[in-house]
Design an enzyme around this catalytic site. Sequence first.
Site, PDB file in Angstrom:
ATOM      1  N   THR A 253      62.296  44.402  77.451  1.00 28.52           N
ATOM      2  CA  THR A 253      61.321  43.036  77.195  1.00 28.52           C
ATOM      3  C   THR A 253      60.927  41.853  77.935  1.00 28.52           C
ATOM      4  O   THR A 253      61.701  41.624  79.531  1.00 28.52           O
ATOM      5  CB  THR A 253      62.147  42.721  76.261  1.00 28.52           C
TER       6      THR A 253
ATOM      7  N   ASP B 275      51.115  43.384  70.795  1.00 33.16           N
ATOM      8  CA  ASP B 275      50.723  43.187  71.830  1.00 33.16           C
ATOM      9  C   ASP B 275      49.521  43.776  72.222  1.00 33.16           C
ATOM     10  O   ASP B 275      48.993  42.754  73.341  1.00 33.16           O
ATOM     11  CB  ASP B 275      51.731  44.544  72.743  1.00 33.16           C
ATOM     12  N   ARG B 276      48.835  45.051  71.765  1.00 26.79           N
ATOM     13  CA  ARG B 276      47.405  44.470  72.432  1.00 26.79           C
ATOM     14  C   ARG B 276      46.413  44.211  71.671  1.00 26.79           C
ATOM     15  O   ARG B 276      46.180  43.198  72.968  1.00 26.79           O
ATOM     16  CB  ARG B 276      47.355  47.012  71.398  1.00 26.79           C
TER      17      ARG B 276
ATOM     18  N   THR C  62      60.184  49.706  75.873  1.00 26.64           N
ATOM     19  CA  THR C  62      61.345  50.085  77.322  1.00 26.64           C
ATOM     20  C   THR C  62      62.112  48.518  77.660  1.00 26.64           C
ATOM     21  O   THR C  62      63.131  48.888  78.109  1.00 26.64           O
ATOM     22  CB  THR C  62      60.856  51.157  77.980  1.00 26.64           C
TER      23      THR C  62
END
Length: 265
Positions: free
Chosen positions: A12, A114-115, A10
Amino acid sequence: MLLTIDVGNTHTVLGLFDGEEIVEHWRISTDARRTADELAVLLQGLMGMHPLLGEELGDGIDGIAICATVPSVLHELREVTRRYYGDVPAVLVEPGVKTGVPILTDNPKEVGADRIINSVAAVELYGGPAIVVDFGTATTFDAVSARGEYVGGVIAPGIEISVDALGVKGAQLRKIEVARPRAVIGKNTVEAMQSGIIYGFAGQVDGVVNRMVRELAEDPDDVTVIATGGLAPMVLGESSVIDEHEPWLTLIGLRLVYERNVSRT
């Protein structure tokens, strides 16, 4: 300076680091249709306003670190680094990049970049065992062992997804602002929906984290629970399990991964 870019489904988020300190940050919408040239213009507009950077694209930037959950955007950002930052070292988080965090899952390649980056930062800042709760498009829960290994996690629908679904599927409901209501018992439809979202998600976080803790460590007090993501502040005051709030956890992780992959001379 190091430019870090975290591309979510969604939004950045961009961060500018001077050494270990984040000195500027921006949040923009993620648009998979933007071309490399459009992204370059956007970056120039944002960074051109910062007093420590020059007016020309790339002035003052000596490193770039990027992670993305949207493959098409990652492709265009790769082109941005090639065409507009050709002389600047760039690290794009993908298989083969050194993170320092072993991934102990059935298929490490399917774990979102990202995780992993969040886990890198969690280990560096707080050590293990730890659980990172990221309030983004999805609400993700990621577990890190006492030895600093990524051992798995949980994925649940995010707050905004749930709000949108209520507005679309509920015949007499509509999309609402995500805000804390006056009381748990709503006196109108909007407050009733807000209460369900805020306190419902707080209950979800507490329930999921408590179950994860029992699997992660013998002593629950050994586990540090870190919240991050744009919507984390909405739940912080209502959850009983969150120990730390680090809004720039992913950007910090990107800085660490950059440092582990670009040799210093």
